[in-house]
Design a protein around this motif. Structure first.
Motif, PDB file in Angstrom:
ATOM      1  N   ARG A 112       1.001  -1.202  -0.250  1.00  0.00           N
ATOM      2  CA  ARG A 112      -0.011  -0.019   0.008  1.00  0.00           C
ATOM      3  C   ARG A 112       0.810   1.356  -0.108  1.00  0.00           C
ATOM      4  NH1 ARG A 112      -3.725  -2.409   4.879  1.00  0.00           N
ATOM      5  NH2 ARG A 112      -1.397  -2.141   5.754  1.00  0.00           N
ATOM      6  N   SER A 113       2.051   1.241   0.243  1.00  0.00           N
ATOM      7  CA  SER A 113       3.266   2.275   0.269  1.00  0.00           C
ATOM      8  C   SER A 113       3.084   3.149   1.425  1.00  0.00           C
ATOM      9  CB  SER A 113       2.928   3.229  -0.931  1.00  0.00           C
ATOM     10  OG  SER A 113       3.014   2.526  -2.355  1.00  0.00           O
ATOM     11  N   PHE A 114       2.249   2.316   2.466  1.00  0.00           N
ATOM     12  CA  PHE A 114       2.289   3.078   3.966  1.00  0.00           C
ATOM     13  C   PHE A 114       2.152   1.765   4.878  1.00  0.00           C
ATOM     14  CE2 PHE A 114      -2.307   3.045   2.621  1.00  0.00           C
ATOM     15  CZ  PHE A 114      -2.958   2.375   3.636  1.00  0.00           C
ATOM     16  N   LEU A 115       2.458   1.864   6.215  1.00  0.00           N
ATOM     17  CA  LEU A 115       2.384   1.040   7.100  1.00  0.00           C
ATOM     18  C   LEU A 115       1.197   1.458   8.315  1.00  0.00           C
ATOM     19  CD1 LEU A 115       6.066   0.330   8.000  1.00  0.00           C
ATOM     20  CD2 LEU A 115       4.443  -1.076   6.432  1.00  0.00           C
ATOM     21  N   THR A 116       0.419   0.627   8.336  1.00  0.00           N
ATOM     22  CA  THR A 116      -0.838   1.004   9.546  1.00  0.00           C
ATOM     23  C   THR A 116      -0.075   0.586  10.855  1.00  0.00           C
ATOM     24  OG1 THR A 116      -1.576  -1.284   9.627  1.00  0.00           O
ATOM     25  CG2 THR A 116      -2.692   0.212   8.079  1.00  0.00           C
ATOM     26  N   VAL A 117      -0.663   0.903  11.950  1.00  0.00           N
ATOM     27  CA  VAL A 117      -0.145   0.643  13.191  1.00  0.00           C
ATOM     28  C   VAL A 117       0.098  -0.883  13.423  1.00  0.00           C
ATOM     29  CG1 VAL A 117      -2.316   0.724  14.605  1.00  0.00           C
ATOM     30  CG2 VAL A 117      -0.318   1.408  15.814  1.00  0.00           C
ATOM     31  N   ALA A 128      12.218  -6.715  16.853  1.00  0.00           N
ATOM     32  CA  ALA A 128      12.449  -6.205  18.067  1.00  0.00           C
ATOM     33  C   ALA A 128      11.510  -6.699  19.103  1.00  0.00           C
ATOM     34  CB  ALA A 128      12.771  -4.995  18.304  1.00  0.00           C
ATOM     35  N   PRO A 129      11.270  -8.150  19.344  1.00  0.00           N
ATOM     36  CA  PRO A 129      10.425  -8.698  20.060  1.00  0.00           C
ATOM     37  C   PRO A 129      10.248  -8.116  21.704  1.00  0.00           C
ATOM     38  CG  PRO A 129      11.725 -10.396  19.529  1.00  0.00           C
ATOM     39  CD  PRO A 129      12.236  -9.129  18.658  1.00  0.00           C
ATOM     40  N   HIS A 130      11.406  -7.549  22.110  1.00  0.00           N
ATOM     41  CA  HIS A 130      11.522  -7.506  23.217  1.00  0.00           C
ATOM     42  C   HIS A 130      10.963  -6.144  23.792  1.00  0.00           C
ATOM     43  CE1 HIS A 130      14.961  -5.751  21.197  1.00  0.00           C
ATOM     44  NE2 HIS A 130      15.100  -4.834  22.318  1.00  0.00           N
ATOM     45  N   LEU A 131      10.984  -5.329  22.644  1.00  0.00           N
ATOM     46  CA  LEU A 131      10.112  -3.787  22.724  1.00  0.00           C
ATOM     47  C   LEU A 131       8.694  -3.796  23.356  1.00  0.00           C
ATOM     48  CD1 LEU A 131      11.413  -1.596  19.831  1.00  0.00           C
ATOM     49  CD2 LEU A 131      12.428  -1.488  22.398  1.00  0.00           C
ATOM     50  N   PRO A 132       8.499  -3.030  24.522  1.00  0.00           N
ATOM     51  CA  PRO A 132       7.155  -3.011  25.016  1.00  0.00           C
ATOM     52  C   PRO A 132       6.336  -2.353  23.783  1.00  0.00           C
ATOM     53  CG  PRO A 132       8.763  -1.892  26.469  1.00  0.00           C
ATOM     54  CD  PRO A 132       9.451  -2.214  25.390  1.00  0.00           C
ATOM     55  N   ASP A 133       4.960  -2.823  23.781  1.00  0.00           N
ATOM     56  CA  ASP A 133       4.071  -2.268  22.876  1.00  0.00           C
ATOM     57  C   ASP A 133       4.078  -0.736  22.964  1.00  0.00           C
ATOM     58  OD1 ASP A 133       3.281  -4.687  21.651  1.00  0.00           O
ATOM     59  OD2 ASP A 133       1.445  -4.859  23.083  1.00  0.00           O
ATOM     60  N   GLN A 134       4.168  -0.113  24.220  1.00  0.00           N
ATOM     61  CA  GLN A 134       4.044   1.098  24.376  1.00  0.00           C
ATOM     62  C   GLN A 134       5.076   1.913  23.655  1.00  0.00           C
ATOM     63  OE1 GLN A 134       1.598   2.934  25.494  1.00  0.00           O
ATOM     64  NE2 GLN A 134       2.454   4.885  25.159  1.00  0.00           N
ATOM     65  N   THR A 135       6.311   1.387  23.370  1.00  0.00           N
ATOM     66  CA  THR A 135       7.512   2.095  22.858  1.00  0.00           C
ATOM     67  C   THR A 135       7.240   1.860  21.140  1.00  0.00           C
ATOM     68  OG1 THR A 135       8.961   1.318  24.634  1.00  0.00           O
ATOM     69  CG2 THR A 135      10.057   1.777  22.571  1.00  0.00           C
ATOM     70  N   VAL A 136       6.793   0.883  20.877  1.00  0.00           N
ATOM     71  CA  VAL A 136       6.651   0.676  19.453  1.00  0.00           C
ATOM     72  C   VAL A 136       5.299   1.688  18.889  1.00  0.00           C
ATOM     73  CG1 VAL A 136       5.492  -0.957  17.737  1.00  0.00           C
ATOM     74  CG2 VAL A 136       7.197  -1.911  19.380  1.00  0.00           C
ATOM     75  N   LEU A 137       4.201   1.965  19.679  1.00  0.00           N
ATOM     76  CA  LEU A 137       3.158   2.874  19.685  1.00  0.00           C
ATOM     77  C   LEU A 137       3.756   4.301  19.652  1.00  0.00           C
ATOM     78  CD1 LEU A 137       0.201   1.178  21.617  1.00  0.00           C
ATOM     79  CD2 LEU A 137       0.572   1.402  18.937  1.00  0.00           C
ATOM     80  N   GLU A 138       4.627   4.453  20.381  1.00  0.00           N
ATOM     81  CA  GLU A 138       5.165   5.952  20.584  1.00  0.00           C
ATOM     82  C   GLU A 138       6.111   6.219  19.540  1.00  0.00           C
ATOM     83  OE1 GLU A 138       7.107   6.094  24.147  1.00  0.00           O
ATOM     84  OE2 GLU A 138       5.478   5.963  25.514  1.00  0.00           O
ATOM     85  N   PHE A 140       5.692   4.912  16.335  1.00  0.00           N
ATOM     86  CA  PHE A 140       4.765   4.888  15.356  1.00  0.00           C
ATOM     87  C   PHE A 140       4.046   6.224  15.372  1.00  0.00           C
ATOM     88  CE2 PHE A 140       0.626   4.637  13.306  1.00  0.00           C
ATOM     89  CZ  PHE A 140       0.819   4.115  11.955  1.00  0.00           C
ATOM     90  N   SER A 141       3.557   7.013  16.701  1.00  0.00           N
ATOM     91  CA  SER A 141       3.085   8.174  16.556  1.00  0.00           C
ATOM     92  C   SER A 141       4.035   9.185  16.013  1.00  0.00           C
ATOM     93  CB  SER A 141       2.494   8.461  17.725  1.00  0.00           C
ATOM     94  OG  SER A 141       3.486   8.461  18.969  1.00  0.00           O
ATOM     95  N   VAL A 142       5.342   9.147  16.465  1.00  0.00           N
ATOM     96  CA  VAL A 142       6.321  10.195  16.256  1.00  0.00           C
ATOM     97  C   VAL A 142       6.579  10.095  14.823  1.00  0.00           C
ATOM     98  CG1 VAL A 142       8.929  10.632  16.479  1.00  0.00           C
ATOM     99  CG2 VAL A 142       7.601  10.006  18.588  1.00  0.00           C
ATOM    100  N   THR A 145       3.790  11.866  12.927  1.00  0.00           N
ATOM    101  CA  THR A 145       3.537  13.409  12.841  1.00  0.00           C
ATOM    102  C   THR A 145       4.898  14.151  12.360  1.00  0.00           C
ATOM    103  OG1 THR A 145       4.590  13.287  15.146  1.00  0.00           O
ATOM    104  CG2 THR A 145       2.039  13.332  14.941  1.00  0.00           C
ATOM    105  N   SER A 146       5.966  13.429  12.232  1.00  0.00           N
ATOM    106  CA  SER A 146       7.103  14.211  11.756  1.00  0.00           C
ATOM    107  C   SER A 146       7.032  14.085   9.993  1.00  0.00           C
ATOM    108  CB  SER A 146       8.394  13.288  12.148  1.00  0.00           C
ATOM    109  OG  SER A 146       8.541  12.157  11.410  1.00  0.00           O
ATOM    110  N   GLY A 147       7.403  15.304   9.691  1.00  0.00           N
ATOM    111  CA  GLY A 147       7.616  15.405   8.151  1.00  0.00           C
ATOM    112  C   GLY A 147       8.748  15.092   7.569  1.00  0.00           C
ATOM    113  N   PRO A 148       8.965  15.162   5.994  1.00  0.00           N
ATOM    114  CA  PRO A 148      10.025  14.915   5.363  1.00  0.00           C
ATOM    115  C   PRO A 148      11.349  15.492   5.731  1.00  0.00           C
ATOM    116  CG  PRO A 148       8.213  15.302   3.878  1.00  0.00           C
ATOM    117  CD  PRO A 148       7.778  15.546   5.092  1.00  0.00           C
TER     118      PRO A 148
END
Length: 148
Positions: A112-117, A128-138, A140-142, A145-148
Motif C-alpha cells: 500500500r506504500s504505507f504502514l498501518t499501526v 525487536a520482540p523485546h520492545l514493549p508495545d507502548q514504545t512501538v506505539l510511541e 509509530f506516532s512520532v 507526525t514528523s514531516g519529510p
C-alpha cells in the motif's frame, strides 16, 4: 543527471562514511566466516561473508573481483585487513536510502506504500520482540507526525 539519482536524493560520488561500528562488524563477520580459523577467507568463506554482510550471494564474477588481489598476489585467501577494506568500500558506495526502502517494502505486506499501526507492530514483533508495545506505539506516532 539521471532520474534515478534525482529520485533517490544521492549522487554516485556522495559516498557515506563507514562507522567504527560497521568496521568492527566486518571483523566479527570475518571471524565467524573464517572456517577453520585459518586467518583468511577462502572463496566459499567469502561468499558466506557477503551473504552475512549484505544479504545476497555474490555472483561468480563479483567473487572473482573481490578476490582479485588474492589471485594476483598468489595468497591462500582474503586476509582480514583486505576483507575489511573491501567491505567498507562496498558499504560506503551503497545507496543511503536503498536499505530503508527494502526494509519498508518487506514490512509493507499489502503493498500500500504505507504502514498501518498493525503493520508497524507486526514488523517490530519480528525484529525487536523485546520492545514493549507502548514504545512501538510511541515510535509509530512520532513517525506519523514528523514531516519529510
Amino acid at each position: 543527471m539521471s532520474t534515478m539519482y534525482q529520485q533517490s536524493g544521492s549522487r554516485p560520488w556522495d559516498e557515506r562514511r563507514v562507522t567504527d561500528s560497521e568496521k568492527s562488524h566486518c571483523a566479527v563477520v570475518f571471524r565467524e566466516c573464517d572456517s577453520g580459523q585459518k586467518g583468511y577467507l577462502s572463496r566459499e568463506d567469502l561468499k558466506v561473508a557477503v551473504v552475512t554482510m549484505f544479504g545476497y550471494k555474490p555472483s561468480k564474477m563479483e567473487t572473482d573481483m573481490l578476490l582479485a588481489s588474492v589471485l594476483e598476489n598468489h595468497l591462500p585467501g582474503l586476509p582480514l585487513d583486505q576483507f575489511t577494506n573491501i567491505m567498507c568500500r562496498k558499504l560506503a558506495a551503497m545507496d543511503r536510502y536503498e536499505e530503508a526502502r527494502q526494509i519498508f517494502s518487506a514490512f509493507d505486506v499489502h503493498c500500500r506504500s504505507f504502514l498501518t499501526v498493525e503493520d508497524f507492530k507486526r514488523a517490530f514483533a519480528k525484529v525487536a520482540p523485546h520492545l514493549p508495545d507502548q514504545t512501538v506505539l510511541e515510535a509509530f506516532s512520532v513517525l506519523g507526525t514528523s514531516g519529510p
